[in-house]
Write a protein that holds these residues in place. Sequence first.
Motif, PDB file in Angstrom:
ATOM      1  N   ASP A 164       5.031  -9.440 -12.658  1.00 25.42           N
ATOM      2  CA  ASP A 164       4.354 -10.441 -11.850  1.00 25.42           C
ATOM      3  C   ASP A 164       3.929 -11.587 -12.757  1.00 25.42           C
ATOM      4  OD1 ASP A 164       4.054  -9.548  -9.001  1.00 25.42           O
ATOM      5  OD2 ASP A 164       3.259  -7.766  -9.986  1.00 25.42           O
ATOM      6  N   GLY A 187      -0.460  -9.561 -10.045  1.00 25.56           N
ATOM      7  CA  GLY A 187       0.246  -9.020  -8.889  1.00 25.56           C
ATOM      8  C   GLY A 187       0.413  -7.527  -9.006  1.00 25.56           C
ATOM      9  N   THR A 244       5.548  -7.036  -8.607  1.00 23.13           N
ATOM     10  CA  THR A 244       6.579  -7.799  -9.323  1.00 23.13           C
ATOM     11  C   THR A 244       7.327  -8.742  -8.379  1.00 23.13           C
ATOM     12  OG1 THR A 244       6.785  -5.862 -10.776  1.00 23.13           O
ATOM     13  CG2 THR A 244       8.357  -7.591 -11.151  1.00 23.13           C
ATOM     14  N   GLU A 245       6.644  -9.184  -7.339  1.00 22.16           N
ATOM     15  CA  GLU A 245       7.226 -10.164  -6.416  1.00 22.16           C
ATOM     16  C   GLU A 245       6.764 -11.586  -6.708  1.00 22.16           C
ATOM     17  OE1 GLU A 245       7.746  -8.484  -2.089  1.00 22.16           O
ATOM     18  OE2 GLU A 245       5.902  -7.658  -2.935  1.00 22.16           O
ATOM     19  N   THR A 246       5.770 -11.758  -7.579  1.00 24.10           N
ATOM     20  CA  THR A 246       5.319 -13.116  -7.882  1.00 24.10           C
ATOM     21  C   THR A 246       6.078 -13.708  -9.066  1.00 24.10           C
ATOM     22  OG1 THR A 246       3.520 -12.475  -9.402  1.00 24.10           O
ATOM     23  CG2 THR A 246       3.005 -12.546  -7.033  1.00 24.10           C
ATOM     24  N   SER A 247       7.054 -12.988  -9.598  1.00 25.54           N
ATOM     25  CA  SER A 247       7.849 -13.479 -10.722  1.00 25.54           C
ATOM     26  C   SER A 247       8.681 -14.693 -10.323  1.00 25.54           C
ATOM     27  CB  SER A 247       8.780 -12.374 -11.229  1.00 25.54           C
ATOM     28  OG  SER A 247       9.718 -12.896 -12.162  1.00 25.54           O
ATOM     29  N   ASP A 293      12.760 -10.709  -7.697  1.00 21.98           N
ATOM     30  CA  ASP A 293      12.195  -9.371  -7.524  1.00 21.98           C
ATOM     31  C   ASP A 293      12.916  -8.338  -8.383  1.00 21.98           C
ATOM     32  OD1 ASP A 293      10.630 -10.535  -5.545  1.00 21.98           O
ATOM     33  OD2 ASP A 293      12.022  -9.971  -3.941  1.00 21.98           O
ATOM     34  N   GLY A 327       3.453  -3.278  -9.851  1.00 17.13           N
ATOM     35  CA  GLY A 327       3.253  -4.356 -10.802  1.00 17.13           C
ATOM     36  C   GLY A 327       1.889  -4.260 -11.472  1.00 17.13           C
ATOM     37  N   SER A 328       1.649  -5.106 -12.458  1.00 19.89           N
ATOM     38  CA  SER A 328       2.566  -6.162 -12.823  1.00 19.89           C
ATOM     39  C   SER A 328       3.699  -5.722 -13.740  1.00 19.89           C
ATOM     40  CB  SER A 328       1.781  -7.290 -13.499  1.00 19.89           C
ATOM     41  OG  SER A 328       1.179  -6.842 -14.710  1.00 19.89           O
TER      42      SER A 328
END
Length: 485
Positions: free
Chosen positions: A120, A125, A128-131, A135, A148-149
């Motif tokens: 993340d 996060g 790990t979707e805010t990377s 994803d 995450g993160s």
Amino acid sequence: MNYLNETIDSLHKKLADKEITSKELTDQTLNDMKAKEKDISAFITVNDDAVKDAEKVDQAGIKGPLSGIPIAIKDNIVSNGIKTTAASKILYNFMPVYSATVLEKLEAAGAINIGKTNMDEFAMGSSTETSFFGDTHNPWDFDKVPGGSSGGSAAAVASGEVVAALGTDTGGSIRQPAAFNGIFGIKPTYGRVSRWGVIAFASSLDQVGVMSKRVEDSATVLSTISGHDEHDSTSSEKEVPDYRANLNKDMTGVRIAVPKEFWHEGTNPEIIKQVNVAIDKYKEMGATVDEVSLPALKHAVEVYYVLASSEASSNLQRYDGVRYGFRAKDVKNIKDLFVNSRSEGFGDEIKRRIMLGTFALSAGAYDAYFKKAAQVRTLFIEEMGKVLEDHDLIMGPSTTTTAFKIGDKIDDPLAMYMNDILTIPANLAGLPAASVPAGLADGMPVGLQIIAKPFNEQAIFNAAYALQEENKFYEQIPTALKGED
């Protein structure tokens, strides 16, 4: 090379006996990563010099247990000459000129930095979707998040791309993805491992830790990266044990506390069932189990997000488009440069936390929010310390749910923040904590969280090892990987 069937010990023996060279092992690792990355996407950057580094190890000779063994590094741990992004657009092209202390220690031990794992953005996060780089997928179900993160590190280990990986844990960022991926992950005591060279999120909470399928592998790595560092004034001078050599699965007389507040009303009943089975195993092994109460736990999420966001708002001031990283184009003055670089370079979650933290630190809100949160944090430290006076370990679920589908919670920040409700207390109190696989719920892994007294990581390793040798969860192959076969 199928890391799902290997340990650091078994790999070291093969290297020492010259059954395989480090170069061959690294080549095989890179080839396996290529094959699996199309489904997992665990890595942001692969180390182009990994094979050369392995050749140097071969020339010098295999020595310690990590010599010649590829290990993955979370992408907020700076690495000399290898891009380090913290999964953010604002650092998309950042090339460090030095390596973090933990990485220097691994390299001195002969380990090979195989690449930098997804996470993340700035470690903010739980999925790990805010990377900025997309994803990462859970190897148990490619449609689900890895947590995450430290989701990239967890997925890389669970899928067998590497035997071990470094992660960081600010409010559960090692333990939650470890639980979601069915692996072991440990956050050591605050100060046990140097934070020098780790891109800061919340400096009073951040801690580097280890993830692996087998408890003994994390024990080997943690001993290697621990210890005092003159660059980090918060690092402890306490002697570092050889956790691997001291592993012991005898639980006779071990006193375990189970806080009733850990049985959160929103917890999946199947998780509760699997965790209770694990705790019953400890009773069978000779441990005593007591229910205790930690009343301050009900404030955990609120306290954490005020304190962590406040520290983040301070730490992230340095990203301004002037010195390094992303710089906005077509700006007319210095104010435009600052505002546009940050607006375009930071993701939504980062902006949200910076604004929350800046507000909490403002003159009109400091006493009502930041100061009050710091006071409640002291209650956490006192309550957990009191429980640990009479007990060796605190146990409970690592998470309230199993891994959820990608996209399910990303648009609901409050729902996402609640993922950390069970893991936050250990960070607020600075205590060592880990997640060890306890079973499956609805076909997805469940983690048992184990918390110990300050600097007693050995007690965590021993308890986790005892459960591991009982349930042999490491023999389980992630469901989605079975589908590939």
